[in-house]
Scaffold this active site. Structure first.
Site, PDB file in Angstrom:
ATOM      1  CG  HIS A  17      -1.972  -1.179   1.368  1.00 48.96           C
ATOM      2  ND1 HIS A  17      -1.967  -1.811   2.312  1.00 48.96           N
ATOM      3  CD2 HIS A  17      -2.838  -1.629   0.471  1.00 48.96           C
ATOM      4  CE1 HIS A  17      -3.061  -2.687   2.220  1.00 48.96           C
ATOM      5  NE2 HIS A  17      -3.882  -2.375   1.126  1.00 48.96           N
ATOM      6  CE  LYS A  41     -13.562  -6.876   2.438  1.00 45.75           C
ATOM      7  NZ  LYS A  41     -12.161  -6.371   1.920  1.00 45.75           N
ATOM      8  NE  ARG A  90      -2.627  -8.094  -4.333  1.00 43.39           N
ATOM      9  CZ  ARG A  90      -3.156  -8.461  -3.363  1.00 43.39           C
ATOM     10  NH1 ARG A  90      -2.871  -8.753  -2.163  1.00 43.39           N
ATOM     11  NH2 ARG A  90      -4.742  -8.988  -3.703  1.00 43.39           N
TER      12      ARG A  90
END
Length: 170
Positions: A17, A41, A90
């Protein structure tokens, strides 16, 4: 002035990050790191704790601001007159999901919110907040995953959550 938002859960903030934050801050005049309060979440850290960690880790970057939001990114961006969202990739698997989100955001914003993709530096491509939390839970070495400040907060949080679970089981 070019302004962008880098939204995410950041639970916790990783070197991956930070890599995206630093690079995006070099591209845009102003970068807002926006911590999502996602009710779907169960985060390890509260929104306030995540904001504080990010503020601490980005205090040396003059054009970075940290904020939090709930709801849709397009609404947050419109209310702050931001027209670019920054997302880190990623791997190819990230791209499929992120492309779908980017297209949805563009549609919902009536073309007012574009997405700027940055590929994560190879040295951080393996990192995810989920992996970091798992390593912390088993007291593994986090030196290459998160800054020391975040590592300390993680271990404090993991120890507290384990104490709560143990006292609940008794």
């Amino acid at each position: 002035m070019k302004r962008a938002v880098y939204p995410g859960s950041f639970d916790p903030l990783t070197y991956g990050h930070l890599d995206i934050i630093r690079r995006a801050a070099g591209i845009f005049d102003e970068l807002t790191v926006a911590v999502l309060n996602n009710n779907a979440k169960s985060p390890l850290f509260s929104v306030e704790e995540r904001v504080k960690m990010i503020e601490e880790m980005t205090k040396d970057i003059a054009n970075v601001e940290v904020d939090s939001f709930s709801g849709l990114l397009v609404d947050y961006a419109a209310s702050h007159d931001i027209h670019v969202s920054v997302r880190g990739l990623r791997a190819v698997t990230d791209f499929e999901y992120e492309l779908q989100v980017a297209q949805t955001n563009r549609l919902l914003s009536r073309g007012e919110l574009d997405t700027f993709f940055l590929t994560t530096s190879l040295e951080y491509a393996y990192l995810s907040s989920s992996v970091v939390k798992e390593i912390a839970e088993f007291h593994g070495n986090l030196d290459r995953c998160v800054p020391e400040y975040v590592e300390q907060r993680l271990y404090e949080k993991v120890l507290v959550s384990k104490r709560v679970v143990r006292s609940d089981q008794q």
